[in-house]
Design a protein around this motif. Structure first.
Motif, PDB file in Angstrom:
ATOM      1  N   ILE A 284     -25.053   5.015 -24.647  1.00 56.58           N
ATOM      2  CA  ILE A 284     -24.700   4.466 -23.331  1.00 56.58           C
ATOM      3  C   ILE A 284     -25.882   3.701 -22.768  1.00 56.58           C
ATOM      4  O   ILE A 284     -25.740   2.584 -22.273  1.00 56.58           O
ATOM      5  CB  ILE A 284     -24.251   5.588 -22.378  1.00 56.58           C
ATOM      6  CG1 ILE A 284     -22.900   6.145 -22.830  1.00 56.58           C
ATOM      7  CG2 ILE A 284     -24.188   5.091 -20.929  1.00 56.58           C
ATOM      8  CD1 ILE A 284     -22.460   7.397 -22.106  1.00 56.58           C
ATOM      9  N   ASN A 285     -27.057   4.278 -22.845  1.00 59.08           N
ATOM     10  CA  ASN A 285     -28.249   3.633 -22.315  1.00 59.08           C
ATOM     11  C   ASN A 285     -28.521   2.304 -23.001  1.00 59.08           C
ATOM     12  O   ASN A 285     -28.967   1.351 -22.372  1.00 59.08           O
ATOM     13  CB  ASN A 285     -29.466   4.557 -22.452  1.00 59.08           C
ATOM     14  CG  ASN A 285     -30.672   4.031 -21.733  1.00 59.08           C
ATOM     15  OD1 ASN A 285     -30.575   3.567 -20.598  1.00 59.08           O
ATOM     16  ND2 ASN A 285     -31.812   4.104 -22.379  1.00 59.08           N
TER      17      ASN A 285
ATOM     18  N   GLN B 126     -26.138   0.480 -24.407  1.00 57.85           N
ATOM     19  CA  GLN B 126     -24.896  -0.296 -24.376  1.00 57.85           C
ATOM     20  C   GLN B 126     -24.410  -0.648 -25.774  1.00 57.85           C
ATOM     21  O   GLN B 126     -23.974  -1.765 -26.049  1.00 57.85           O
ATOM     22  CB  GLN B 126     -25.075  -1.565 -23.525  1.00 57.85           C
ATOM     23  CG  GLN B 126     -25.358  -1.282 -22.056  1.00 57.85           C
ATOM     24  CD  GLN B 126     -24.197  -0.577 -21.385  1.00 57.85           C
ATOM     25  OE1 GLN B 126     -23.104  -1.121 -21.333  1.00 57.85           O
ATOM     26  NE2 GLN B 126     -24.419   0.622 -20.891  1.00 57.85           N
ATOM     27  N   GLU B 127     -24.486   0.331 -26.659  1.00 56.97           N
ATOM     28  CA  GLU B 127     -24.055   0.116 -28.043  1.00 56.97           C
ATOM     29  C   GLU B 127     -22.533   0.124 -28.132  1.00 56.97           C
ATOM     30  O   GLU B 127     -21.877   0.901 -27.443  1.00 56.97           O
ATOM     31  CB  GLU B 127     -24.615   1.214 -28.947  1.00 56.97           C
ATOM     32  CG  GLU B 127     -26.108   1.167 -29.098  1.00 56.97           C
ATOM     33  CD  GLU B 127     -26.646   2.288 -29.967  1.00 56.97           C
ATOM     34  OE1 GLU B 127     -25.847   3.095 -30.497  1.00 56.97           O
ATOM     35  OE2 GLU B 127     -27.880   2.360 -30.105  1.00 56.97           O
TER      36      GLU B 127
ATOM     37  N   TRP C 133     -19.990   3.417 -27.793  1.00 57.13           N
ATOM     38  CA  TRP C 133     -20.643   4.468 -26.996  1.00 57.13           C
ATOM     39  C   TRP C 133     -19.646   5.522 -26.526  1.00 57.13           C
ATOM     40  O   TRP C 133     -19.988   6.691 -26.384  1.00 57.13           O
ATOM     41  CB  TRP C 133     -21.378   3.867 -25.796  1.00 57.13           C
ATOM     42  CG  TRP C 133     -20.462   3.111 -24.873  1.00 57.13           C
ATOM     43  CD1 TRP C 133     -20.222   1.780 -24.868  1.00 57.13           C
ATOM     44  CD2 TRP C 133     -19.628   3.667 -23.850  1.00 57.13           C
ATOM     45  NE1 TRP C 133     -19.291   1.455 -23.913  1.00 57.13           N
ATOM     46  CE2 TRP C 133     -18.910   2.603 -23.266  1.00 57.13           C
ATOM     47  CE3 TRP C 133     -19.424   4.955 -23.374  1.00 57.13           C
ATOM     48  CZ2 TRP C 133     -18.000   2.797 -22.234  1.00 57.13           C
ATOM     49  CZ3 TRP C 133     -18.513   5.146 -22.332  1.00 57.13           C
ATOM     50  CH2 TRP C 133     -17.818   4.070 -21.774  1.00 57.13           C
TER      51      TRP C 133
ATOM     52  N   ARG D 192     -17.476   1.283 -15.593  1.00 59.01           N
ATOM     53  CA  ARG D 192     -18.874   1.101 -16.002  1.00 59.01           C
ATOM     54  C   ARG D 192     -19.467   2.497 -16.192  1.00 59.01           C
ATOM     55  O   ARG D 192     -19.377   3.345 -15.299  1.00 59.01           O
ATOM     56  CB  ARG D 192     -19.647   0.320 -14.946  1.00 59.01           C
ATOM     57  CG  ARG D 192     -21.069  -0.006 -15.360  1.00 59.01           C
ATOM     58  CD  ARG D 192     -21.783  -0.880 -14.339  1.00 59.01           C
ATOM     59  NE  ARG D 192     -22.075  -0.160 -13.114  1.00 59.01           N
ATOM     60  CZ  ARG D 192     -21.561  -0.439 -11.920  1.00 59.01           C
ATOM     61  NH1 ARG D 192     -20.729  -1.453 -11.780  1.00 59.01           N
ATOM     62  NH2 ARG D 192     -21.876   0.266 -10.856  1.00 59.01           N
TER      63      ARG D 192
ATOM     64  N   GLU E  68     -23.020   4.339 -17.198  1.00 59.73           N
ATOM     65  CA  GLU E  68     -24.440   4.034 -17.357  1.00 59.73           C
ATOM     66  C   GLU E  68     -25.293   5.236 -16.986  1.00 59.73           C
ATOM     67  O   GLU E  68     -24.857   6.111 -16.238  1.00 59.73           O
ATOM     68  CB  GLU E  68     -24.823   2.841 -16.480  1.00 59.73           C
ATOM     69  CG  GLU E  68     -24.637   3.101 -15.001  1.00 59.73           C
ATOM     70  CD  GLU E  68     -24.820   1.866 -14.136  1.00 59.73           C
ATOM     71  OE1 GLU E  68     -25.450   0.897 -14.591  1.00 59.73           O
ATOM     72  OE2 GLU E  68     -24.334   1.886 -13.001  1.00 59.73           O
TER      73      GLU E  68
END
Length: 150
Positions: free
Chosen positions: A95-96, A98-99, A102, A129, A131
């Motif tokens: 997630i960090n 943005q793969e 995720w 979203r 994140e």
């Protein structure tokens, strides 16, 4: 008649003992508070790891209430869930970064919420979203899910 100093004043050694005991009591309170917080966090994690038991109809009602309240306040988005990164199989790394894929790292309630959004809300124009929202000690911490429509 003048009072006896021994009767009125504690000696300095006794004062130090009382202060040491007060400090020890305070330290124990801090330790107990931390233990209580950790126990609450583990209980919450356990609850988030299990299925919520909420059906799609009830979840639709809850989503509508959240969205309608936000819209009434002039908002175009609202954070609908925040959870510890322990609920991701990789602790939020994908997630960090943005793969792609995720979402496959989600477990428990976050996974349920993502699947609900994908099934019922995405086609209606709502965006989700996901994140990392804090970085304690410089590492990914909690993860937020924000629903938007504007």
């Amino acid at each position: 008649m003048v009072a006896n100093a021994d009767d009125l004043l504690p000696n300095a050694a006794d004062c130090r003992k009382v202060i040491a005991q007060v400090e020890a009591d305070r330290a124990m309170q801090v330790v107990r508070a931390r233990e209580h917080e950790e126990a609450e966090k583990h209980a919450l994690l356990d609850r988030f790891k299990r299925p919520s038991g909420i059906d799609d109809e009830e979840r639709l009602k809850r989503a509508a209430a959240i969205i309608n309240r936000a819209v009434a306040n002039g908002l175009t988005e609202t954070q609908v869930f925040r959870f510890p990164n322990e609920l991701c199989t990789d602790r939020g790394r994908a997630i960090n970064n943005q793969e792609p894929g995720w979402e496959t790292t989600l477990t428990g309630l976050p996974k349920e919420l993502y699947e609900f959004w994908d099934k019922h809300m995405r086609s209606r124009g709502y965006r989700l979203r996901v994140e990392v929202v804090d970085f304690p000690g410089g590492i990914p911490g909690d993860i937020g899910m924000t629903l938007s429509w504007g």
